[in-house]
Design a protein around this motif. Structure first.
Motif, PDB file in Angstrom:
ATOM      1  N   LEU A  71       9.756   3.332   2.494  1.00 45.85           N
ATOM      2  CA  LEU A  71       8.975   3.033   3.692  1.00 45.85           C
ATOM      3  C   LEU A  71       7.599   3.688   3.625  1.00 45.85           C
ATOM      4  O   LEU A  71       6.589   3.087   4.019  1.00 45.85           O
ATOM      5  CB  LEU A  71       9.726   3.500   4.939  1.00 45.85           C
ATOM      6  CG  LEU A  71       9.008   3.288   6.284  1.00 45.85           C
ATOM      7  CD1 LEU A  71       8.728   1.806   6.514  1.00 45.85           C
ATOM      8  CD2 LEU A  71       9.841   3.864   7.427  1.00 45.85           C
ATOM      9  N   ALA A  72       7.538   4.918   3.120  1.00 45.91           N
ATOM     10  CA  ALA A  72       6.247   5.607   3.005  1.00 45.91           C
ATOM     11  C   ALA A  72       5.325   4.868   2.044  1.00 45.91           C
ATOM     12  O   ALA A  72       4.121   4.721   2.306  1.00 45.91           O
ATOM     13  CB  ALA A  72       6.461   7.043   2.544  1.00 45.91           C
ATOM     14  N   GLN A  73       5.860   4.394   0.926  1.00 48.08           N
ATOM     15  CA  GLN A  73       5.035   3.628  -0.010  1.00 48.08           C
ATOM     16  C   GLN A  73       4.524   2.341   0.632  1.00 48.08           C
ATOM     17  O   GLN A  73       3.365   1.958   0.455  1.00 48.08           O
ATOM     18  CB  GLN A  73       5.834   3.299  -1.270  1.00 48.08           C
ATOM     19  CG  GLN A  73       6.001   4.464  -2.226  1.00 48.08           C
ATOM     20  CD  GLN A  73       6.367   4.002  -3.621  1.00 48.08           C
ATOM     21  OE1 GLN A  73       7.239   3.157  -3.804  1.00 48.08           O
ATOM     22  NE2 GLN A  73       5.701   4.553  -4.617  1.00 48.08           N
ATOM     23  N   ARG A  74       5.385   1.687   1.387  1.00 44.58           N
ATOM     24  CA  ARG A  74       4.980   0.450   2.063  1.00 44.58           C
ATOM     25  C   ARG A  74       3.827   0.717   3.039  1.00 44.58           C
ATOM     26  O   ARG A  74       2.842  -0.025   3.076  1.00 44.58           O
ATOM     27  CB  ARG A  74       6.185  -0.149   2.793  1.00 44.58           C
ATOM     28  CG  ARG A  74       5.877  -1.440   3.532  1.00 44.58           C
ATOM     29  CD  ARG A  74       7.129  -2.057   4.122  1.00 44.58           C
ATOM     30  NE  ARG A  74       7.941  -2.664   3.081  1.00 44.58           N
ATOM     31  CZ  ARG A  74       9.201  -2.331   2.818  1.00 44.58           C
ATOM     32  NH1 ARG A  74       9.798  -1.380   3.518  1.00 44.58           N
ATOM     33  NH2 ARG A  74       9.866  -2.938   1.859  1.00 44.58           N
ATOM     34  N   LYS A  75       3.938   1.794   3.804  1.00 44.78           N
ATOM     35  CA  LYS A  75       2.891   2.129   4.772  1.00 44.78           C
ATOM     36  C   LYS A  75       1.579   2.493   4.081  1.00 44.78           C
ATOM     37  O   LYS A  75       0.492   2.118   4.542  1.00 44.78           O
ATOM     38  CB  LYS A  75       3.358   3.283   5.661  1.00 44.78           C
ATOM     39  CG  LYS A  75       4.448   2.898   6.658  1.00 44.78           C
ATOM     40  CD  LYS A  75       4.855   4.092   7.514  1.00 44.78           C
ATOM     41  CE  LYS A  75       5.884   3.689   8.569  1.00 44.78           C
ATOM     42  NZ  LYS A  75       6.301   4.858   9.396  1.00 44.78           N
ATOM     43  N   LEU A  76       1.674   3.229   2.968  1.00 46.68           N
ATOM     44  CA  LEU A  76       0.460   3.607   2.247  1.00 46.68           C
ATOM     45  C   LEU A  76      -0.226   2.390   1.633  1.00 46.68           C
ATOM     46  O   LEU A  76      -1.462   2.284   1.659  1.00 46.68           O
ATOM     47  CB  LEU A  76       0.802   4.626   1.159  1.00 46.68           C
ATOM     48  CG  LEU A  76       1.143   6.035   1.656  1.00 46.68           C
ATOM     49  CD1 LEU A  76       1.712   6.882   0.525  1.00 46.68           C
ATOM     50  CD2 LEU A  76      -0.087   6.710   2.257  1.00 46.68           C
ATOM     51  N   LEU A  77       0.550   1.477   1.087  1.00 51.60           N
ATOM     52  CA  LEU A  77      -0.038   0.250   0.546  1.00 51.60           C
ATOM     53  C   LEU A  77      -0.790  -0.517   1.629  1.00 51.60           C
ATOM     54  O   LEU A  77      -1.925  -0.968   1.425  1.00 51.60           O
ATOM     55  CB  LEU A  77       1.061  -0.634  -0.050  1.00 51.60           C
ATOM     56  CG  LEU A  77       1.438  -0.386  -1.506  1.00 51.60           C
ATOM     57  CD1 LEU A  77       2.727  -1.123  -1.852  1.00 51.60           C
ATOM     58  CD2 LEU A  77       0.316  -0.834  -2.435  1.00 51.60           C
ATOM     59  N   LEU A  99       8.356  -4.165  -2.477  1.00 53.39           N
ATOM     60  CA  LEU A  99       6.955  -3.954  -2.111  1.00 53.39           C
ATOM     61  C   LEU A  99       6.082  -5.174  -2.398  1.00 53.39           C
ATOM     62  O   LEU A  99       4.861  -5.120  -2.218  1.00 53.39           O
ATOM     63  CB  LEU A  99       6.395  -2.736  -2.853  1.00 53.39           C
ATOM     64  CG  LEU A  99       7.031  -1.392  -2.488  1.00 53.39           C
ATOM     65  CD1 LEU A  99       6.526  -0.290  -3.414  1.00 53.39           C
ATOM     66  CD2 LEU A  99       6.744  -1.022  -1.040  1.00 53.39           C
ATOM     67  N   ASN A 100       6.699  -6.270  -2.799  1.00 55.63           N
ATOM     68  CA  ASN A 100       5.920  -7.454  -3.174  1.00 55.63           C
ATOM     69  C   ASN A 100       5.039  -8.002  -2.054  1.00 55.63           C
ATOM     70  O   ASN A 100       3.901  -8.418  -2.310  1.00 55.63           O
ATOM     71  CB  ASN A 100       6.844  -8.551  -3.700  1.00 55.63           C
ATOM     72  CG  ASN A 100       7.347  -8.250  -5.103  1.00 55.63           C
ATOM     73  OD1 ASN A 100       7.036  -7.202  -5.668  1.00 55.63           O
ATOM     74  ND2 ASN A 100       8.129  -9.149  -5.674  1.00 55.63           N
ATOM     75  N   PRO A 101       5.494  -8.040  -0.798  1.00 50.02           N
ATOM     76  CA  PRO A 101       4.595  -8.536   0.262  1.00 50.02           C
ATOM     77  C   PRO A 101       3.339  -7.683   0.413  1.00 50.02           C
ATOM     78  O   PRO A 101       2.235  -8.218   0.597  1.00 50.02           O
ATOM     79  CB  PRO A 101       5.473  -8.476   1.521  1.00 50.02           C
ATOM     80  CG  PRO A 101       6.871  -8.569   1.009  1.00 50.02           C
ATOM     81  CD  PRO A 101       6.865  -7.823  -0.285  1.00 50.02           C
ATOM     82  N   GLU A 102       3.484  -6.366   0.331  1.00 50.67           N
ATOM     83  CA  GLU A 102       2.322  -5.482   0.455  1.00 50.67           C
ATOM     84  C   GLU A 102       1.401  -5.601  -0.759  1.00 50.67           C
ATOM     85  O   GLU A 102       0.170  -5.553  -0.623  1.00 50.67           O
ATOM     86  CB  GLU A 102       2.790  -4.029   0.617  1.00 50.67           C
ATOM     87  CG  GLU A 102       3.421  -3.716   1.966  1.00 50.67           C
ATOM     88  CD  GLU A 102       4.837  -4.262   2.122  1.00 50.67           C
ATOM     89  OE1 GLU A 102       5.282  -4.421   3.276  1.00 50.67           O
ATOM     90  OE2 GLU A 102       5.502  -4.523   1.091  1.00 50.67           O
ATOM     91  N   ILE A 103       1.989  -5.770  -1.944  1.00 45.59           N
ATOM     92  CA  ILE A 103       1.174  -5.968  -3.145  1.00 45.59           C
ATOM     93  C   ILE A 103       0.394  -7.275  -3.041  1.00 45.59           C
ATOM     94  O   ILE A 103      -0.796  -7.345  -3.383  1.00 45.59           O
ATOM     95  CB  ILE A 103       2.062  -5.954  -4.403  1.00 45.59           C
ATOM     96  CG1 ILE A 103       2.651  -4.558  -4.624  1.00 45.59           C
ATOM     97  CG2 ILE A 103       1.276  -6.393  -5.635  1.00 45.59           C
ATOM     98  CD1 ILE A 103       3.683  -4.481  -5.733  1.00 45.59           C
TER      99      ILE A 103
END
Length: 334
Positions: A71-77, A99-103
């Motif tokens: 979740l933290a990685q998703r928020k940072l992205l 994490l594909n949607p954020e990428i």
């Protein structure tokens, strides 16, 4: 009339100055690791910062404390995708797909994406820099197969399922054992929370459950530290061959005092350095390799010389500096 000419000239000079200043602004690279606490990631950070300073890159390094905080990685992205000025993101994803949607959002905003350490299935990734984890696991399995008896038992001290790097490392180890020592029974004890304490508890439980182990293989820094700690508390017989993966001072000490037989070290220095360099190359329009593999060291007590250990302690090692020890050349002889 002359006054207006001077004013016009001053305005033009100011515009030229502002334009040149904007042009000179450094490229901003955001580096999001899986975690910031383990030594592996600390080495990668030092390497990334050193490279950024050398190349005049504005580097932002931010990540969760441990490797299971997706979740933290998703928020940072999302944060840095929507923050003006981000030119590239270097990401060590904690999941292959999640994490594909954020990428995708970052790529659609014109941000270059470089992935290090663990792969992503996103089609928007321009470059991938990592250890060949399957091959590293396979070579470790070949070594273990040559050391243990034909009808013995070997334990894998595993890590959080879904962490692609360690999953592939374990798969390579299992495939090598099956090919080279088909009579050996493989058992496992997995650390499901990615924490040193939890890994130590899981390792100790495995050592107590499976008696007279011929060998143990721990798949990364956190599981290796857990195993070393568990060996110190274990009342039973020490496993015949102990192989650990990744480096920190605690693991170096275990190699030196004979608690473990082989230490397999990756090069987070290479990942940090090439991650920043590749991101800059992409932003500035240069061609880059789609996949870049990083060197791996196999160390026993004899080959763990002070010169080699010094590079691991301070800043890792590069492919050039460690060329005599790269996997396949430095693979130990059983």
């Amino acid at each position: 009339m002359m006054k207006y000419v001077l004013r016009g000239g001053a305005i033009i000079a100011l515009l030229i100055f502002l334009f040149s200043t904007a042009q000179a602004a450094p490229v901003r690279v955001v580096f999001i690791p899986k975690a910031t606490m383990p030594f592996f990631w600390q080495v990668m950070e030092r390497s990334a910062r050193h490279t950024a300073e050398r190349l005049n890159v504005d580097l932002v390094w931010r990540g969760p404390r441990n490797e299971i905080n997706l979740l933290a990685q998703r928020k940072l992205l999302t944060l840095y995708t929507r923050t003006p000025g981000t030119d590239a993101i270097v990401l060590a994803p904690s999941s292959l797909d999640d994490l594909n949607p954020e990428i995708a959002e970052a790529a659609e905003a014109g941000i270059k994406i470089v992935v290090v350490d663990s792969p992503s299935s996103s089609r928007h990734v321009s470059a991938f820099i990592a250890t060949d984890n399957y091959h590293a696991g396979y070579k470790t399995g070949e070594y273990m197969a040559a050391k243990v008896g034909p009808d013995s038992t070997v334990m894998i001290m595993g890590y959080v399922k879904g962490n692609v790097s360690t999953d592939r490392r374990e798969k390579g180890f299992r495939d090598a054992m099956k090919a080279r020592a088909p009579g050996v029974t493989l058992v496992s004890s997995h650390c499901e929370k990615g924490l040193y304490r939890v890994c130590a508890q899981a390792a100790l439980a495995g050592l107590r459950k499976y008696k007279d182990l011929a060998g143990v293989f721990a798949v990364n820094e956190i599981s290796s530290v857990g195993l070393v700690e568990a060996l110190g508390y274990h009342e039973g017989t020490r496993p015949g061959t102990v192989v650990i993966f990744d480096y920190n001072q605690r693991l170096e000490d275990a190699l030196k005092d004979g608690s473990v037989d082989i230490l397999v070290a990756q090069s987070p220095e290479t990942m940090g350095r090439l991650g920043v360099q590749t991101a800059l190359d992409l932003v500035e329009g240069r061609c880059v390799e789609a996949v870049k593999r990083c060197p791996v060291l196999f160390l026993d007590r004899e080959s763990a010389t002070e010169d080699v250990l010094k590079t691991l302690r301070l800043e890792g090692f590069s492919g050039v500096e460690a060329s005599p020890h790269i996997m396949g050349i430095n693979t130990p002889t059983p």
